[in-house]
Design an enzyme around this catalytic site. Structure first.
Site, PDB file in Angstrom:
ATOM      1  N   ASP A  59       0.878  -1.172   0.000  1.00  0.00           N
ATOM      2  CA  ASP A  59       0.000   0.000   0.000  1.00  0.00           C
ATOM      3  C   ASP A  59       0.912   1.217   0.000  1.00  0.00           C
ATOM      4  O   ASP A  59       1.482   1.587   1.026  1.00  0.00           O
ATOM      5  CB  ASP A  59      -0.896  -0.014   1.245  1.00  0.00           C
ATOM      6  CG  ASP A  59      -1.769   1.236   1.343  1.00  0.00           C
ATOM      7  OD1 ASP A  59      -1.758   2.055   0.407  1.00  0.00           O
ATOM      8  OD2 ASP A  59      -2.469   1.389   2.372  1.00  0.00           O
ATOM      9  N   LYS A  75       2.746  11.192  -3.273  1.00  0.00           N
ATOM     10  CA  LYS A  75       1.702  10.530  -4.057  1.00  0.00           C
ATOM     11  C   LYS A  75       0.792  11.537  -4.752  1.00  0.00           C
ATOM     12  O   LYS A  75       0.266  11.267  -5.839  1.00  0.00           O
ATOM     13  CB  LYS A  75       0.887   9.626  -3.139  1.00  0.00           C
ATOM     14  CG  LYS A  75      -0.170   8.768  -3.825  1.00  0.00           C
ATOM     15  CD  LYS A  75      -0.802   7.835  -2.814  1.00  0.00           C
ATOM     16  CE  LYS A  75      -1.874   6.949  -3.413  1.00  0.00           C
ATOM     17  NZ  LYS A  75      -2.413   5.994  -2.413  1.00  0.00           N
ATOM     18  N   GLU A 104      -7.270   0.445  -4.658  1.00  0.00           N
ATOM     19  CA  GLU A 104      -7.281   0.336  -3.196  1.00  0.00           C
ATOM     20  C   GLU A 104      -8.613  -0.177  -2.634  1.00  0.00           C
ATOM     21  O   GLU A 104      -8.617  -1.068  -1.767  1.00  0.00           O
ATOM     22  CB  GLU A 104      -6.906   1.683  -2.574  1.00  0.00           C
ATOM     23  CG  GLU A 104      -5.439   2.046  -2.794  1.00  0.00           C
ATOM     24  CD  GLU A 104      -5.133   3.494  -2.506  1.00  0.00           C
ATOM     25  OE1 GLU A 104      -6.057   4.233  -2.088  1.00  0.00           O
ATOM     26  OE2 GLU A 104      -3.972   3.915  -2.703  1.00  0.00           O
ATOM     27  N   ASP A 134     -13.142   5.018   1.121  1.00  0.00           N
ATOM     28  CA  ASP A 134     -11.683   5.050   1.295  1.00  0.00           C
ATOM     29  C   ASP A 134     -11.194   6.495   1.322  1.00  0.00           C
ATOM     30  O   ASP A 134     -11.067   7.144   0.288  1.00  0.00           O
ATOM     31  CB  ASP A 134     -11.026   4.277   0.143  1.00  0.00           C
ATOM     32  CG  ASP A 134      -9.513   4.209   0.269  1.00  0.00           C
ATOM     33  OD1 ASP A 134      -8.953   4.819   1.196  1.00  0.00           O
ATOM     34  OD2 ASP A 134      -8.895   3.532  -0.569  1.00  0.00           O
TER      35      ASP A 134
END
Length: 640
Positions: free
Chosen positions: A19, A81, A182, A204
């Protein structure tokens, strides 16, 4: 209880799931059929996604890098990210920019963010690779040899962001088996760990991205029904709001607030305060700045809830759309799965419960659940799974298509199409003697190409000159399991082929995906009307040119007075095509069609008589089939 694991030097490499998060990253593996996170030598599983470049040319990752962020903010990259797959001129890049960016000097350089750290220049891919190297090292400490890796990304990451993540994995020395969404990874961990079936929403909310996915879990089949979200919304945004609140309470001036080192301190204070508010109703924050007016600031949970409410309302819009796109009602959901560290915020859980009408499921650690699911998928892909047969059916978040005549979009793969997938369409030329096709690949929900996001443009050249409508271009779109697009164009009469892997070098602007969907709804009727107008204009132009050419070439077939009637209808059509009334253009095309009906029949009779003269029955059948194929081609939209 698992048996003590003894290292076997002959054992094959073990697969891992990663992850790669905005705030923290972690790696997991499967042991004895159960997914487990891998800890470092200090017994910690979470690795802060922070990379520091020191004065000696070294690279520091994780907590040590995090501690250096305040004193060296320009040389410490946090939340990289959010820069993955983005361009230097991207609005989101500018919004997040407290770093020293290298100005682009060429159009190619403008497609990717570049940071100046110390005396070197690095890209988001290189920064992410440093984080992945640490995760790989942690895994090697436990497994000795690491096999293939599944790396997760937000469901709303586009092709460029997915490819950047894959490139970072390879740069880190990993064999990237798959890029996995994800929410799908989280559902995978939840479905197999808890052995539950049903229709679930995965909410999420991570450090930098938000995703919502509606999935059907049915005995090992994980079918994504719809997906939505925002690739620029997460816990980092909560931190910024709280940092502004603290700066105001401390009495910091605007000039002080702009200093990168102080911004970093404020953000770290805000994040720590957010974490404390998870358990406390009120938090007092001492003032660390010497030139501030107040000695401390007090933040209540109620005030924090007010600050973050607009952010959560943005997630609510995406959730309601995802439920609608899945073709279900909120009451039909069997559960809501929470993913991401930001879902620990009490108000987030309260909001989600009110939104879906049921308490969310959070009994698997939201920080770990994505990595656990990725490990399960890696385990299966490497052929080590024995207990469960897993089938993942993901979907496209946005439609993919090409620009055709008049600037309209022909959608080859609609949004929410299950992937991996492939589809093809056939097009033809608009102009006589056209020797090539320019293919413009776009992504989005609008009807006009200029309103969608451009992904790639490439040319298929070398086509022999033919009459308009004779060339046949077959365009094939393929999306693989990682969500990456490949486009192939084949001219059928010559066999010439061109293909491109669509790897855009920059990502979507802040809220672009959300805006694309909203614009498609808000402008739906207007877009359809404009599409109809442009299509009719293209068809009118094609019909006018063909008619003008025909009355010159076969003038001897015209009967008395027929030429004048056709020319009058032709003039009326050309005039209407210059206007804005799609219905009028269609009416004038029908008029011209009626005026040329007898003339067209005479031309067809002559063409067939010429074609079949002196030929056998088999040749005649082939000629008729070719004529029918040509007529079908004329009916298609012309490619640019």
């Amino acid at each position: 209880m698992a048996l003590l694991e003894i290292f076997d030097p002959k054992a094959p490499p073990r697969p891992i799931g990663i992850d790669l998060g905005t705030t923290n990253s972690l790696v997991a593996r499967v042991r004895d059929g159960r997914p487990l996170v891998i800890q470092d030598c200090n017994g910690k599983s979470l690795v802060p996604s922070v990379v520091h470049y020191d004065e000696r040319g070294g690279v520091i990752v994780g907590e040590d890098a995090q501690r250096r962020a305040a004193e060296a903010p320009n040389d410490t990259i946090v939340s990289v990210k959010r820069f993955m797959g983005r361009g230097a001129d991207d609005p989101e890049t500018r919004r997040l920019g407290t770093y020293s960016f290298v100005p682009p000097t060429t159009p190619e350089e403008a497609k990717s963010v570049r940071f100046r750290v110390r005396d070197r220049v690095v890209s988001p891919v290189e920064v992410s690779a440093e984080i992945l190297k640490v995760l790989r090292s942690n895994a090697e400490d436990e497994l000795r040899t690491v096999g293939g890796a599944v790396i997760t990304v937000p469901a709303y990451f586009n092709d460029g962001q997915r490819q950047a993540t894959k490139d970072a994995g390879r740069l880190a020395g990993l064999d990237v088996l798959r890029i996995l969404n994800e929410p799908t990874a989280a559902a995978l961990a939840y479905g197999l760990e808890k052995q539950q079936n049903g229709l679930f929403a995965v909410y999420d909310l991570g450090g930098g991205t938000f995703d919502v996915t509606i999935l059907l879990l049915d005995h090992g089949v994980f079918q994504v029904k719809s997906t939505g979200g925002d690739s620029a919304l997460g816990g980092d945004d909560m931190d910024r709001l709280l940092a502004d609140e603290l700066a105001t309470a401390f009495g910091l001036t605007e000039e002080v607030r702009k200093k990168p080192a102080l911004v970093r301190v404020l953000l770290d204070l805000a994040r720590a305060t957010k974490h404390r508010l998870t358990d406390a109703e009120t938090v007092t924050v001492p003032n660390p700045f010497v030139d501030a007016q107040a000695s401390a600031a007090t933040v209540t949970r109620d005030r924090f809830d007010v600050l973050v409410k607009p952010l959560l309302e943005r997630t609510g819009k995406a959730c309601r759309r995802a439920v609608r796109d899945a073709g279900v009602e909120v009451g039909e959901l069997d559960g809501v799965i929470l993913v991401g560290g930001s879902t620990r915020v009490p108000y987030v859980r309260t909001y989600v419960e009110a939104l879906f009408g049921q308490a969310p499921l959070g009994d698997i650690d939201p920080d770990q659940v994505v990595a656990l699911g990725a490990a399960l998928q890696a385990h299966q892909l490497e052929g080590e799974g024995e207990k469960e047969e897993i089938l993942l059916l993901d979907v496209l978040p946005l439609s993919l298509g090409i620009e055709v005549g008049g600037g309209v979009v022909d959608k080859i793969l609609p949004r929410n199409t299950t992937i991996p997938t492939a589809s093809k369409s056939v097009y033809t030329t608009q102009e006589d003697g056209q020797t090539g096709f320019v293919l413009h690949v776009v992504q989005g929900e609008r009807e006009i190409a200029s309103d969608c996001r451009s992904l790639a443009t490439f040319t298929l050249a070398g086509i022999p000159p033919m009459a308009a409508g004779m060339a046949r271009l077959e365009v094939t779109f393929r999306v693989d399991v990682d969500g990456l697009l490949t486009v192939e164009a084949r001219e059928q009469t010559t066999g010439r082929v061109q293909h491109v892997d669509v790897k855009p070098s920059y990502g979507l602007d802040d809220e672009t995906v959300e805006k694309m969907l909203l614009d498609a709804l808000d402008h739906g009727e207007a877009d359809l009307q404009l599409r109809r107008l442009l299509e009719n204009r293209v068809e009118a132009g094609r019909l006018a040119k063909a008619t003008q050419k025909a009355i010159v070439v076969d003038v001897d077939l015209l009967e008395a007075g027929e030429k004048e009637t056709i020319e009058a209808a032709l003039t009326a059509l050309i005039a209407s095509a210059a206007g804005e009334d799609a219905a009028k253009i269609k009416f004038r095309m029908d008029e011209l069609d009626a005026a040329t009906k007898g003339f067209a029949a005479a031309r067809m009779n002559r063409a067939i008589a010429t074609a079949i003269a002196g030929k056998d029955v088999g040749s005649i059948e082939a000629t008729v089939e070719a004529a029918l194929g040509i007529e079908e081609a004329h009916a298609r939209h012309g490619a640019r």
